[in-house]
Each structure stands twice: as structure tokens, then as C-alpha cells.
Scaffold this motif. Structure first.
Motif, PDB file in Angstrom:
ATOM      1  N   TYR A   1       0.880  -1.249  -0.172  1.00  0.00           N
ATOM      2  CA  TYR A   1      -0.219  -0.097   0.029  1.00  0.00           C
ATOM      3  C   TYR A   1       0.633   1.233  -0.066  1.00  0.00           C
ATOM      4  N   HIS A   2       0.316   2.208  -0.221  1.00  0.00           N
ATOM      5  CA  HIS A   2       1.018   3.647  -0.400  1.00  0.00           C
ATOM      6  C   HIS A   2       0.092   4.697   0.073  1.00  0.00           C
ATOM      7  N   SER A   3       0.698   5.795   0.305  1.00  0.00           N
ATOM      8  CA  SER A   3      -0.179   7.115   0.912  1.00  0.00           C
ATOM      9  C   SER A   3      -1.224   7.515  -0.115  1.00  0.00           C
ATOM     10  N   SER A   4      -0.949   7.863  -1.226  1.00  0.00           N
ATOM     11  CA  SER A   4      -1.911   8.324  -2.333  1.00  0.00           C
ATOM     12  C   SER A   4      -1.498   7.847  -3.483  1.00  0.00           C
ATOM     13  N   ASP A   5      -2.329   7.734  -4.699  1.00  0.00           N
ATOM     14  CA  ASP A   5      -2.123   7.188  -5.821  1.00  0.00           C
ATOM     15  C   ASP A   5      -2.267   8.569  -6.734  1.00  0.00           C
ATOM     16  N   GLY A   6      -2.909   9.593  -6.383  1.00  0.00           N
ATOM     17  CA  GLY A   6      -2.814  10.745  -7.367  1.00  0.00           C
ATOM     18  C   GLY A   6      -3.820  10.519  -8.574  1.00  0.00           C
ATOM     19  N   GLY A   7      -4.580   9.648  -8.396  1.00  0.00           N
ATOM     20  CA  GLY A   7      -5.369   9.319  -9.607  1.00  0.00           C
ATOM     21  C   GLY A   7      -5.545   8.039 -10.108  1.00  0.00           C
ATOM     22  N   ALA A   8      -4.346   7.356 -10.072  1.00  0.00           N
ATOM     23  CA  ALA A   8      -4.246   5.901 -10.589  1.00  0.00           C
ATOM     24  C   ALA A   8      -3.347   5.071  -9.996  1.00  0.00           C
ATOM     25  N   THR A   9      -3.527   3.828  -9.742  1.00  0.00           N
ATOM     26  CA  THR A   9      -2.479   2.877  -9.190  1.00  0.00           C
ATOM     27  C   THR A   9      -1.878   2.221 -10.285  1.00  0.00           C
ATOM     28  N   GLU A  10      -0.965   1.226 -10.074  1.00  0.00           N
ATOM     29  CA  GLU A  10      -0.215   0.693 -11.245  1.00  0.00           C
ATOM     30  C   GLU A  10       0.050  -0.653 -11.062  1.00  0.00           C
ATOM     31  N   ASP A  11       0.257  -1.174 -12.272  1.00  0.00           N
ATOM     32  CA  ASP A  11       0.529  -2.758 -12.471  1.00  0.00           C
ATOM     33  C   ASP A  11       1.736  -3.035 -11.788  1.00  0.00           C
ATOM     34  N   SER A  12       1.809  -4.258 -11.025  1.00  0.00           N
ATOM     35  CA  SER A  12       3.152  -4.407 -10.094  1.00  0.00           C
ATOM     36  C   SER A  12       4.327  -4.282 -10.856  1.00  0.00           C
ATOM     37  N   GLU A  13       4.174  -4.847 -12.044  1.00  0.00           N
ATOM     38  CA  GLU A  13       5.629  -4.962 -12.848  1.00  0.00           C
ATOM     39  C   GLU A  13       5.903  -3.885 -13.172  1.00  0.00           C
ATOM     40  N   ASN A  14       5.306  -2.696 -13.377  1.00  0.00           N
ATOM     41  CA  ASN A  14       5.732  -1.284 -14.018  1.00  0.00           C
ATOM     42  C   ASN A  14       6.610  -0.467 -12.705  1.00  0.00           C
ATOM     43  N   VAL A  15       6.308  -1.181 -11.764  1.00  0.00           N
ATOM     44  CA  VAL A  15       7.013  -0.221 -10.523  1.00  0.00           C
ATOM     45  C   VAL A  15       8.095  -1.141  -9.737  1.00  0.00           C
TER      46      VAL A  15
END
Ligand SMILES: [Zn+2]
Length: 564
Positions: A340-354
């Protein structure tokens, strides 16, 4: 015959039915441990001494944790404030703290040499009786043997002198580099000493308050350690043979109670906190042993999960843990990596892209909820000159010359995927995934990329590089003028311009968002805070405010999971 067949078929059906009744579908995951080990002070934060003060309870029991993480008590004290320290010469300062560096003036010393009495007590009780006969006498437990020591001296010679002076039958003694000494806090009075080498590590368990008549626990013990209050017990290990690693052995649910209020707001709506509790519990059990080389499961920082004990807990944060107790986020019968993270700013991301592996339940989602709350990071923007970028790369150890261009690529969610920087010699430096998210982060320049959700573009006021009849020598667009319908006008960064050509006025498009951005300055604009994978904590808050349940929150951020 027919009848018989029927009967056996019926029996089989009954047997199956019983099987299902007797064994309801078990939880997809059973917790391997009841007690979790959390590193409180370790590595560069090891301590030379560590105090405990009873918050609720009645004294302490001394012992160790066995391989099943059960506390094995061997001794006790009714003192309420004790300090564990390494068995080195330690000095009590005038402000009642202990230090291993000898001050020019000090209130007292706990020397690491003692007089070890020759007499061997049969057990702990006999050892206590013997120790009580001497001023400065205390009980020691050394590799499974009870002994009694007297006094503390800063050198073997001083202890030997004292043997002669006090006419003792004993010898000067100093334990090994794994020894832990317990003193009454604020004094040099030794209460206990424990040295079992590396076979078992000293542990202290604050004792619960028990009703003397019924024997029932009326108040579960909690103890203060360095200003924070904890359930459970504490293990003190001198891993390096010097300072002490302090580990809290705590029940899994008590641990989660010490995570939720620090990872989320302690007064957030309960469904958001329940979602946080589910993530924290699942993450903890999935990552047991993250730090096993240091003798604990998880650390107490954001590296694992922030855990500061019971101080910050509220009724609602405790209730969020209790109402989800024993429940986990599960995909295909396995515990999820509930990041988890604090805030996504509008969209989360596919794990392999991070990160690196593609997990089926860590898919990017467009988040329409988070923007309904104030995350503190809903939009941010920093301008980087080419010099800034050059300095940042060089400062982070990359051997680049002056940077002349940046080529970003983005994920399907619109988050950053990679940044390719080109220097004046044509050498390129490419950063992908989380590295793309962090490479431009600079505390020195006070310019940051707070999440994976940002774009980089040419800073408007500086124009862009254009090639005019010469593919090798770009000119800045701010230095070019066109004759338009309203007279001569500068060609700025981007947009449509009318220029006079041989066949009359024609529209030309000046673009600044081509794949390769060539400029003297760039602007990074983004939103969100964190790595954008999994659950947004502020998004969970927003969803809870809008009436979603914790299950709906979890299933929104983790694709295809169940809660079991
Ligand atoms: Zn950690």
C-alpha cells in the motif's frame, strides 16, 4: 440387491455430508505463528542500554524465548523500572542515563568485573537466598548454571583486591560478549545477569496483573521502552558481541494494533482502518522472516510497516483490528502481497511497472475516489534545469556529461515508466519502473518526484529547440519570430502558428511533447505520494467516507481477491 445398493449409496452420501459438516472450508491460510518478532532497535540503532518501565503489570519475568517463540521463565523481579545493558563498563550519568563512554564526571559505574562466589547454589531460590546475604550480591545464569556474584568493578585487578579485602571465596569474573546485565534503572544495583552464549538470548516479559483470588488476568501487561508502550515481551541480543538488538515478541493481533494507527490516521473511519488492518496483517504474515538474519521477522519502520506500539491506538483503530481479527487478503489460496502507499494521485499501477514481478491482483486502477479527500499531495510540480538533472545524475554516481535531452515513456495508466537522459556526447542513461520514479528526487535541490504519477515536459517559458534548415544546430523557439495575422510574433513553446510561405499563410504546429524532449529546463508535474502499487491509504479513507465497506475497498485496489 437393489435395496442394498441404495443403502450403501445413501451411506456414502451421508458420509460425504458429514465430511463437509465436520470440516467446514478451512481458511485459505493458517497463521504459522501466534507471536511475531519485531525489531525495535537494531543495526546502526543498536543500544548500549535499554530501559523498561511498567505501564500496566506487576514486575517482570526473566528468561528466553524457545524455538516456538514461547517465553521460558527462569527468574523474576518485582522492580518496575529496569535497564538492560551490555556487560561492559557502563557509567551512570548525572541525568540518570547510562553510557559506555566514561564521562569526566559521573554518578556511578556498573563495572563488568564481579566476584564470582565458588559456592554453587542448587537452584534459583537458593541463589537468591545466597545473593541476599551480601551487599552488592546478585544472581547470574551462565550457560544453564545458577551462580552468585558480588559487586561490580571496572577491572579484574580491582575485583581481585576486593576478594582479598572482603575475604571472599571466589574469583574475579567477567562474562562473555553475549552477556546482558539487568540493573534497577537510575542506579548501579545489579538485579540479574544472563549469559548463555548464542544458545539462548535473554528476554524479559512484563507480568500481567492477576486477581489474587481467581488467578485470572485483570490487566494485560504493557511496558514503556524508550517512550513507547508495548504489549508482549522483549529480547535483548548482542548480535555483534557489542551493543544490543532489542526485539519485541508480540501477539500478531497486538502487533497489528500498533501498526494501524501509525500507517493510517488513528481517527479515520473504521472501514478505512479495517482495510488497513487487513493489509497490515496479510503483509506481516506473508513477509515473516524479512529480517531473520537479525533474529526478527519485521522491522518497525516503513521498510516493513511502521509499528510504534500502543501509544497511538484509539478505540476505533483497536476495533478495526478486532473486527478483522484472523482475516487475510487471499488470491488463489495464497496470501497476497498487500502493498500500500499513501496516495495514488489518480491511478494505481501494475506491479511489474514499478517493481519487477507481475502479480495478477496488483493491477493498476483508475481511482475516482481519492481526489475527494485532501491528501496533501494532490498536485505538485518542480522545474529542473538541464544543469539540475546533470548534477543529480552525477551526484547519484552516473558518469554523464551535460544532459541535453529527456525521453519519457508512460504506462497504460499514465504513470511514469521510464526516463532516458542523453548527454552532450550522445551517451544515454535510462531509468525504469521505481527508478524512473525516484531518479529525479533530490533533497539537496529540494525538487522531488513524490510518486510514480508524473509527467515531464519542456518548461514553457524556456522555449524548445527547433531545427531550421540545419539538422545539427537547434535554435531555441523563443528566438524565432514568424509573421502572423497580427504581425510579427514570437514562436513560443507549443501551439499553432501561421507563417508566410511561398504559397501564402500556412499553419505550422510546434509540439513540445514529442518522444525526445530537448530543452534547457523541464517541468515535472505530478500527484500522489508513494509507489502507486496496491491500496492507496487516502483512497481507502475517501471510499470509507463515501460509504464503502472494507471489503469493497480491498477488492477495488486488489483485483480478484477474497477476504478469508
Ligand atoms: Zn524491514
Amino acid at each position: 440387491m437393489l435395496k442394498k445398493l441404495h443403502r450403501s449409496a445413501l451411506l456414502i452420501i451421508i458420509a460425504f455430508a458429514l465430511l463437509f459438516v465436520a470440516h467446514p472450508r478451512s481458511s485459505a491460510y493458517s497463521v504459522p505463528v501466534e507471536t511475531i518478532r519485531i525489531g525495535l532497535f537494531y543495526g546502526s540503532n543498536e543500544l548500549s542500554s535499554s530501559n523498561l518501565a511498567i505501564r500496566y503489570g506487576s514486575g517482570y519475568r526473566f528468561g528466553w524465548y524457545n524455538s516456538s517463540r514461547e517465553f521460558v521463565p527462569i527468574a523474576s523481579t518485582s522492580e518496575t523500572q529496569i535497564t538492560m545493558m551490555k556487560d561492559k563498563n557502563m557509567y551512570l550519568t548525572w541525568s540518570s542515563t547510562y553510557t559506555d563512554e566514561k564521562p569526566s564526571s559521573y554518578a556511578g559505574a556498573v563495572g563488568c568485573y564481579h566476584i564470582l562466589l565458588d559456592r554453587l547454589p542448587a537452584d534459583y531460590t537458593e541463589a537468591c537466598e545466597l545473593a541476599s546475604q551480601f551487599s552488592g550480591g546478585f544472581v547470574g545464569y551462565y550457560n544453564g548454571t545458577w551462580r552468585v556474584c558480588v559487586g561490580s568493578y571496572e577491572s579484574a585487578a580491582a575485583a581481585e583486591d576486593a576478594i582479598v579485602e572482603r575475604d571472599f571465596i571466589g574469583s574475579a569474573f567477567s562474562a562473555s560478549s553475549s552477556c546482558i546485565v539487568v540493573v534497577k534503572t537510575g542506579t548501579t544495583n545489579i538485579l540479574f545477569e544472563f549469559d548463555c552464549g548464542s544458545s539462548s538470548h535473554f528476554a524479559v516479559q512484563p507480568a500481567d496483573v492477576v486477581d489474587p483470588d481467581t488467578g485470572e488476568v485483570t490487566t494485560r501487561a504493557q511496558a514503556w521502552c524508550k517512550g513507547r508502550s508495548y504489549y508482549g515481551g522483549f529480547q535483548y541480543t548482542r548480535l555483534s558481541g557489542n551493543d544490543i538488538t532489542v526485539v519485541n515478541f508480540v501477539g500478531l493481533e497486538d502487533y497489528i494494533k500498533g501498526v494501524v494507527p501509525y500507517e493510517s490516521g488513528a481517527t479515520w473511519p473504521i472501514e478505512a482502518l479495517k482495510a488497513q488492518a487487513l493489509c497490515a496483517r496479510t503483509y506481516a504474515v506473508r513477509n515473516l522472516g524479512n529480517h531473520s538474519s537479525r533474529g526478527f521477522d519485521l522491522c518497525n519502520t516503513t521498510d516493513c510497516q511502521v509499528y510504534f506500539g500502543t501509544n497511538g491506538a484509539t478505540d476505533v483503530s483497536d476495533r478495526a483490528v478486532e473486527e478483522t481479527a484472523g482475516k487475510f487478503v487471499v488470491y488463489n489460496g495464497e496470501l497476497c502481497d498487500t502493498v500500500y502507499h499513501s496516495s495514488d494521485g489518480g491511478a494505481t499501477e501494475d506491479s511489474e511497472n514499478v517493481f519487477y514481478s507481475a502479480l495478477p491482483y496488483l493491477r493498476g486502477v483508475v481511482d475516482p475516489y481519492e481526489s475527494t479527500v485532501n491528501t496533501g499531495y494532490s498536485s505538485w510540480s518542480y522545474t529542473y534545469t538541464a544543469d539540475d538533472i546533470t548534477w543529480i545524475l552525477q551526484n547519484k554516481g552516473y558518469n554523464c556529461a551535460q544532459i541535453v535531452s529527456v525521453t519519457p515513456t508512460y504506462t497504460r495508466m499514465g504513470n511514469i515508466y521510464s526516463l532516458k537522459f542523453k548527454d552532450e556526447n550522445g551517451k544515454t542513461f535510462t531509468f525504469s519502473r521505481s527508478s524512473a520514479g525516484s531518479i529525479l528526487y533530490s533533497s539537496t535541490l529540494k525538487k522531488y518526484t513524490h510518486s510514480q504519477r508524473f509527467t515531464i515536459d519542456i518548461a514553457n517559458d524556456n522555449g524548445i529547440q527547433l531545427y531550421v534548415n540545419d539538422a545539427n544546430n537547434p535554435v531555441n523557439s523563443n528566438e524565432l519570430y514568424a509573421i502572423g495575422s497580427s504581425g510579427t510574433q514570437a514562436i513560443g513553446s507549443a501551439g499553432s502558428y501561421y507563417v508566410l510561405t511561398g504559397s501564402g499563410a500556412e499553419e505550422i504546429e510546434v509540439r513540445n511533447s514529442g518522444p525526445e524532449l530537448i530543452a534547457d529546463a523541464y517541468v515535472v508535474s505530478g500527484s500522489g505520494w508513494g509507489h502507486n502499487v496496491g491500496m492507496s491509504q487516502y483512497g481507502a479513507l475517501a471510499m470509507a467516507n463515501l460509504g464503502f465497506t472494507c471489503e469493497e475497498i480491498i477488492k477495488f485496489y486488489f483485483t480478484g481477491v477474497s477476504i478469508e
